[in-house]
Design an enzyme around this catalytic site. Structure first.
Site, PDB file in Angstrom:
ATOM      1  N   GLU A 203       0.823  -1.102   0.294  1.00 50.42           N
ATOM      2  CA  GLU A 203      -0.003  -0.016   0.049  1.00 50.42           C
ATOM      3  C   GLU A 203       0.719   1.267   0.127  1.00 50.42           C
ATOM      4  O   GLU A 203      -0.148   2.459   0.030  1.00 50.42           O
ATOM      5  CB  GLU A 203      -1.496  -0.297   1.633  1.00 50.42           C
ATOM      6  CG  GLU A 203      -0.242  -0.086   2.327  1.00 50.42           C
ATOM      7  CD  GLU A 203      -0.091  -1.625   3.154  1.00 50.42           C
ATOM      8  OE1 GLU A 203       0.321  -1.862   2.244  1.00 50.42           O
ATOM      9  OE2 GLU A 203       0.381  -1.611   4.206  1.00 50.42           O
ATOM     10  N   CYS A 308      16.343  -6.735   0.386  1.00 49.58           N
ATOM     11  CA  CYS A 308      16.388  -7.693   0.976  1.00 49.58           C
ATOM     12  C   CYS A 308      17.500  -9.220   0.982  1.00 49.58           C
ATOM     13  O   CYS A 308      18.113  -9.834   1.645  1.00 49.58           O
ATOM     14  CB  CYS A 308      15.630  -9.534   0.757  1.00 49.58           C
ATOM     15  SG  CYS A 308      15.472  -9.602  -0.910  1.00 49.58           S
TER      16      CYS A 308
HETATM   17  P1  NAD Z   1       5.986  -6.269   4.760  1.00 49.43           P
HETATM   18  O1  NAD Z   1       5.536  -7.421   5.755  1.00 49.43           O
HETATM   19  O2  NAD Z   1       5.252  -5.344   6.280  1.00 49.43           O
HETATM   20  O3  NAD Z   1       4.629  -6.009   3.624  1.00 49.43           O
HETATM   21  C1  NAD Z   1       4.932  -7.095   2.673  1.00 49.43           C
HETATM   22  C2  NAD Z   1       3.375  -7.364   2.538  1.00 49.43           C
HETATM   23  O4  NAD Z   1       2.294  -7.932   3.312  1.00 49.43           O
HETATM   24  C3  NAD Z   1       2.562  -5.608   1.877  1.00 49.43           C
HETATM   25  O5  NAD Z   1       1.652  -5.990   0.953  1.00 49.43           O
HETATM   26  C4  NAD Z   1       1.783  -5.857   3.133  1.00 49.43           C
HETATM   27  O6  NAD Z   1       0.583  -4.608   2.747  1.00 49.43           O
HETATM   28  C5  NAD Z   1       1.148  -6.898   3.468  1.00 49.43           C
HETATM   29  N1  NAD Z   1       1.239  -6.891   5.379  1.00 49.43           N
HETATM   30  C6  NAD Z   1       2.298  -6.029   5.924  1.00 49.43           C
HETATM   31  N2  NAD Z   1       1.229  -6.002   7.339  1.00 49.43           N
HETATM   32  C7  NAD Z   1       0.202  -7.036   7.027  1.00 49.43           C
HETATM   33  C8  NAD Z   1      -0.096  -7.615   8.064  1.00 49.43           C
HETATM   34  N3  NAD Z   1      -0.078  -7.070   9.571  1.00 49.43           N
HETATM   35  N4  NAD Z   1      -1.297  -9.125   7.860  1.00 49.43           N
HETATM   36  C9  NAD Z   1      -1.309  -8.930   6.535  1.00 49.43           C
HETATM   37  N5  NAD Z   1      -0.318  -8.441   5.995  1.00 49.43           N
HETATM   38  C10 NAD Z   1       0.236  -7.794   6.148  1.00 49.43           C
HETATM   39  O7  NAD Z   1       6.709  -6.003   4.618  1.00 49.43           O
HETATM   40  P2  NAD Z   1       7.889  -4.956   3.292  1.00 49.43           P
HETATM   41  O8  NAD Z   1       8.182  -4.138   4.848  1.00 49.43           O
HETATM   42  O9  NAD Z   1       6.764  -3.915   2.489  1.00 49.43           O
HETATM   43  O10 NAD Z   1       8.822  -5.437   2.784  1.00 49.43           O
HETATM   44  C11 NAD Z   1      10.413  -4.751   3.712  1.00 49.43           C
HETATM   45  C12 NAD Z   1      10.415  -7.074   4.001  1.00 49.43           C
HETATM   46  O11 NAD Z   1      10.355  -7.465   3.283  1.00 49.43           O
HETATM   47  C13 NAD Z   1      11.925  -6.977   4.730  1.00 49.43           C
HETATM   48  O12 NAD Z   1      11.517  -7.775   5.665  1.00 49.43           O
HETATM   49  C14 NAD Z   1      12.784  -7.268   3.544  1.00 49.43           C
HETATM   50  O13 NAD Z   1      14.069  -8.338   3.706  1.00 49.43           O
HETATM   51  C15 NAD Z   1      11.085  -8.527   2.828  1.00 49.43           C
HETATM   52  N6  NAD Z   1      12.085  -8.714   0.952  1.00 49.43           N
HETATM   53  C16 NAD Z   1      11.980  -9.592   1.266  1.00 49.43           C
HETATM   54  C17 NAD Z   1      12.207 -11.127   0.014  1.00 49.43           C
HETATM   55  C18 NAD Z   1      12.558 -11.764  -0.374  1.00 49.43           C
HETATM   56  O14 NAD Z   1      12.740 -12.301  -1.807  1.00 49.43           O
HETATM   57  N7  NAD Z   1      12.825 -12.319   0.412  1.00 49.43           N
HETATM   58  C19 NAD Z   1      12.488  -9.135  -1.035  1.00 49.43           C
HETATM   59  C20 NAD Z   1      11.984  -7.924  -0.599  1.00 49.43           C
HETATM   60  C21 NAD Z   1      11.811  -7.669   0.368  1.00 49.43           C
END
Ligand code: NAD
Length: 527
Positions: A203, A308
């Protein structure tokens, strides 16, 4: 002039491009969704703010998708599935070719959209979109990737063969840090395999997904095959519980990924969840130190550390290596050019949000309290013209130990920790004992050490003198340990496996037709 929006004061002059004035009423530009081939406006009254992190200000909003919105997207995807699944793979590939062309043509415009909401430099945005483009290129070859095995005569006149069929409606839930690339890890593979797709991007950065939806439509993708809804937990839960969604791809943090995996699996979905990381780079005494320093600057501070695959821990083998590394890194980190994405010569933009900004500053405070030595302190920097932006300069910690919070947890900011160890075995043990297992690297000139490391590191992606070993699109991307749930890596051959179901057909045909009596075949026509 200040305009109050909720409790956020906005400077209208800075926002003239995105706020429309109608009959003296101020309307915030709202990002639509994309459902069934058209823009879709949610009735949800809950609004989520989208920031330009360099300004530290809200630039537009998006409605938080309700269950009804998710259901509308899934209905469109479900209706589009039979015809799309029956479309020959070569025809699906033609859409990918056109999409590839359109994205290449609009690269600068696309990068601008990514950078404005995320904050990363235009070069970073172009680089990450280019990695996504590689996945589209891979999908242009989908007829080959779907080819399968055939064994003749497994028993007398019996043949066996495999086919891989699409699953149905698949969903993607993506993080903020790669608004274009991470969705492109998912949907090109899913749809070229014959599935239809509902994307729920972060979002914080939804506009890139809308841009791609429009380009897919322009490329000739049938309505309903690709849909976008934007929201938070409510939308995610609606996806996870929806009976018509067969598979969910998630990329994001570990705590949310674990939740997605468990809840999605409970609802009988195939789930792949790629999660958080703490990537170590081992620097051996025989490493090319100049190369290792360059690598650390790019890998730790590029994209403000919000990757990541960023290196957040440099493991120096021996005090001599550590001292040399610190001496080389210090001036480079101090001189990193930090600024807004649209200013020239910038190496690092702001972090994505006030929440991230506070969290990262909190980690730096904790690091100091727990006894690490802050060699370069990037806190408190102010950028002219962007005084409210979420900027943190490069930070460098020395003498970090494995019991410290800044070692154990993912900071996801421009903070590099140097850990000093006495030998290679201790370095390898550190890598293997950490809860995360996304990426790692070793810098050495010794082939035996490098080979030992690549065979024994309990990590999904290993670099040898390559700091960020992100696999190319025709290999697959994925970590180990708590960096992944569900076991499927993403894109490449693993992606095709994830988005298709295996069917094995064993066939025997009755004899008799070859005599030609029923079909009036001419003699020899059955050869
Ligand atoms: P996040 O987990 O906060 O959000 C990811 C998605 O989950 C978003 O679409 C968000 O709307 C949704 N989300 C958030 N809170 C939620 C909840 N309580 N319940 C259900 N859905 C929810 O992650 P972020 O802050 O957007 O991204 C950063 C993280 O992503 C870091 O930990 C990074 O390491 C990881 N990441 C991992 C990879 C990989 O390939 N391993 C790649 C990119 C990013």
């Amino acid at each position: 002039m200040y305009i109050g929006l909720g409790n956020i004061p906005l400077d209208a002059a800075a926002l003239h491009a995105v706020i429309r004035l109608t009959n003296d009423k101020i309307i915030m530009n709202t990002v639509p969704y994309f459902i069934n081939g058209s823009e879709y406006h949610s009735k949800s009254t809950r609004r989520l703010d989208i920031y330009n992190p360099a300004l530290g200000k809200v630039i537009r909003q998006v409605a938080a998708a309700s269950r009804e919105d998710v259901d509308a997207a899934v209905k469109a995807a479900l209706a589009a599935f039979p015809a799309w699944a029956a479309t020959p793979p070569a025809k699906r590939a033609q859409v990918m070719f056109k999409f590839l062309h359109l994205i290449n043509q609009s690269l600068n415009e696309f990068a601008q959209i990514v950078s404005e909401e995320h904050g990363k430099t235009i070069d970073d945005a172009i680089g990450s979109i280019s990695r996504g483009i590689e996945v589209i290129e891979y999908c242009c070859g989908i007829p080959s990737h779907l080819k399968s095995d055939f064994t003749a005569n497994v028993a007398g006149n019996v043949d066996a063969y495999n086919i891989r069929q699409p699953l149905g409606v698949c969903a993607g839930i993506t993080p903020f840090n790669f608004p274009a690339m991470v969705p492109m890890w998912m949907f090109p593979v899913a749809i070229s395999c014959g599935n239809t797709f509902v994307l729920k991007p972060s979002e914080k950065v939804p506009s890139a997904s809308l841009f791609m939806a429009r380009k897919l439509k322009e490329a000739g993708l049938p309505d309903g095959v690709f849909n976008v809804v934007v929201g938070d937990k409510e939308a995610v839960d609606a996806v996870l519980e929806h009976p018509d969604i067969q598979a969910v791809s998630f990329v994001g943090s570990t705590s949310i990924g674990q939740y997605i995996y468990q809840k999605g699996s409970q609802h009988n979905k195939r789930v792949q969840a790629l999660c958080g990381a703490k990537n170590h780079m081992i620097v051996m005494p025989d490493a090319d130190m100049e190369q290792a320093t360059d690598a650390l600057i790019g890998a730790a501070y590029g994209s403000a550390g919000e990757r990541c695959m960023a290196i957040s821990v440099a493991v120096a083998v021996g005090d001599e290596v550590a001292d040399d590394l610190i001496a080389r890194l210090t001036p480079r980190v101090k001189n990193l050019k930090v600024g807004a994405f649209d200013c020239s010569g910038i190496e690092m933009g702001p972090v994505v949000s006030k929440q991230s900004y506070d969290k990262i500053n909190g980690y730096i405070e904790t690091g100091l309290k727990e006894g690490a030595k802050l060699v370069v302190d990037g806190r408190g920097i102010k950028i002219d013209g962007y005084e409210s932006g979420y900027f943190i300069g490069g930070c460098l910690f020395d003498r970090v130990s494995p019991d410290m919070t800044i070692y154990k947890e993912e900071i996801f900011g421009p903070v590099l920790s140097v850990v000093r160890v006495k030998d290679y075995e201790t370095a390898l043990k550190l890598v293997n004992d950490h809860e995360y297992g996304n990426g790692t690297a070793i810098f050495t000139r010794d082939g035996d050490t490098a080979r030992h490391f690549s065979m024994n590191a309990k990590i999904g992606m290993v670099g040898i003198n390559v700091p960020i070993p992100v696999p190319v699109a025709y290999h697959s991307f994925g970590g180990w340990k708590r960096s992944i749930f569900g076991g499927f890596a993403i894109h490449g051959a693993e992606g095709v496996r994830f988005y298709t179901k295996l069917k094995t057909i064993t066939a025997r045909w009755p004899s008799g037709i070859r005599s030609g009596s029923q079909f009036n075949f001419k003699r020899g026509s059955d050869a």
